[in-house]
Design a protein around this motif. Sequence first.
Motif, PDB file in Angstrom:
ATOM      1  N   PRO A 165       0.831  -1.293   0.091  1.00 29.03           N
ATOM      2  CA  PRO A 165       0.004  -0.015   0.120  1.00 29.03           C
ATOM      3  C   PRO A 165       0.867   1.183  -0.131  1.00 29.03           C
ATOM      4  CG  PRO A 165       0.059  -1.145   2.132  1.00 29.03           C
ATOM      5  CD  PRO A 165       0.898  -1.982   1.295  1.00 29.03           C
ATOM      6  N   ASP A 166       0.321   2.418  -0.188  1.00 26.83           N
ATOM      7  CA  ASP A 166       0.866   3.789  -0.552  1.00 26.83           C
ATOM      8  C   ASP A 166       1.209   4.267   0.798  1.00 26.83           C
ATOM      9  OD1 ASP A 166       1.252   3.517  -3.254  1.00 26.83           O
ATOM     10  OD2 ASP A 166      -0.776   4.276  -3.750  1.00 26.83           O
ATOM     11  N   HIS A 167       0.563   4.115   1.845  1.00 28.36           N
ATOM     12  CA  HIS A 167       0.656   4.940   3.027  1.00 28.36           C
ATOM     13  C   HIS A 167       1.950   4.820   3.658  1.00 28.36           C
ATOM     14  CE1 HIS A 167       0.732   0.943   5.416  1.00 28.36           C
ATOM     15  NE2 HIS A 167      -0.465   0.970   4.787  1.00 28.36           N
ATOM     16  N   ALA A 186      -2.398   8.603   6.443  1.00 27.24           N
ATOM     17  CA  ALA A 186      -2.533   7.853   5.179  1.00 27.24           C
ATOM     18  C   ALA A 186      -3.208   6.631   5.393  1.00 27.24           C
ATOM     19  CB  ALA A 186      -1.305   7.718   4.540  1.00 27.24           C
ATOM     20  N   LEU A 187      -2.902   5.859   6.766  1.00 27.76           N
ATOM     21  CA  LEU A 187      -3.426   4.575   6.775  1.00 27.76           C
ATOM     22  C   LEU A 187      -4.719   4.684   6.986  1.00 27.76           C
ATOM     23  CD1 LEU A 187      -2.652   1.410   7.368  1.00 27.76           C
ATOM     24  CD2 LEU A 187      -3.055   2.161  10.019  1.00 27.76           C
ATOM     25  N   THR A 190      -6.517   5.088   3.614  1.00 23.37           N
ATOM     26  CA  THR A 190      -6.489   3.735   2.636  1.00 23.37           C
ATOM     27  C   THR A 190      -7.322   2.759   2.844  1.00 23.37           C
ATOM     28  OG1 THR A 190      -4.083   4.284   2.719  1.00 23.37           O
ATOM     29  CG2 THR A 190      -4.822   2.257   1.904  1.00 23.37           C
ATOM     30  N   TYR A 191      -7.721   2.555   4.219  1.00 23.51           N
ATOM     31  CA  TYR A 191      -8.671   1.489   4.448  1.00 23.51           C
ATOM     32  C   TYR A 191      -9.928   2.020   5.199  1.00 23.51           C
ATOM     33  CZ  TYR A 191      -4.369  -1.190   3.419  1.00 23.51           C
ATOM     34  OH  TYR A 191      -3.381  -1.707   2.989  1.00 23.51           O
TER      35      TYR A 191
END
Length: 215
Positions: A165-167, A186-187, A190-191
């Motif tokens: 993932p990008d985070h 960011a996490l 993301t989810y």
Amino acid sequence: MIRLEHVCVVHQVIPDAGRVGRTAIDKRPVDGPVEVGPLHLAGDAICDTKNHGGRFRAVYVVSDEDAAVVERMLGRTPPVGWLGENFRVSGVSMSDVLLGERWRIGDCVIAFTEPRVPCSTFARWVREESWVRRFADLGHPGGLAEVITPGVVRGGLPIEVVHRPDHGLTIGEAFRPSMPPDKAAALLATYAPEDIQPDMLRKARAAAGRVADPG
């Protein structure tokens, strides 16, 4: 290359002085194929179901590289499985693996959800009262994972990283007392909340709050 060196399941359930009264921390490598189900490995056991097992804690992964750090502190080389791991891998420090990173091993896919947090059961297993603090200070806890695709694994299989993932939040960073605020935010972006391990969700929300309110 990352490789699955050993698959470990419980050798024996042993008495423990804690709340549950027994523990399955005593893992040992097994030969041949092992089925990885949605919540645990075939042949494994979970005694403290409040703190172990379940969707987000189905598989515990330790690398040779991280085990070596523990071994240097101990001054000895415990057998594979002694840390309570299900998978012993090589070729990576688990502290550099991202939360949400997915690995394919054979026909099984796992995704990392959180670092392993040392507990009093672990300390009693090691027979050292200060073990929780000493293990935490090392910063090499290994990673817990959920099973995305159940399947069969065996020692010696190569591991393919199929998603990063990008985070940018690693297991090592998530293990620290406080996550980096920008990566925590960011996490969360993301989810969906239900797809983040609850302890990690609370910790990420607390860290990300410092971005919105730096004072």
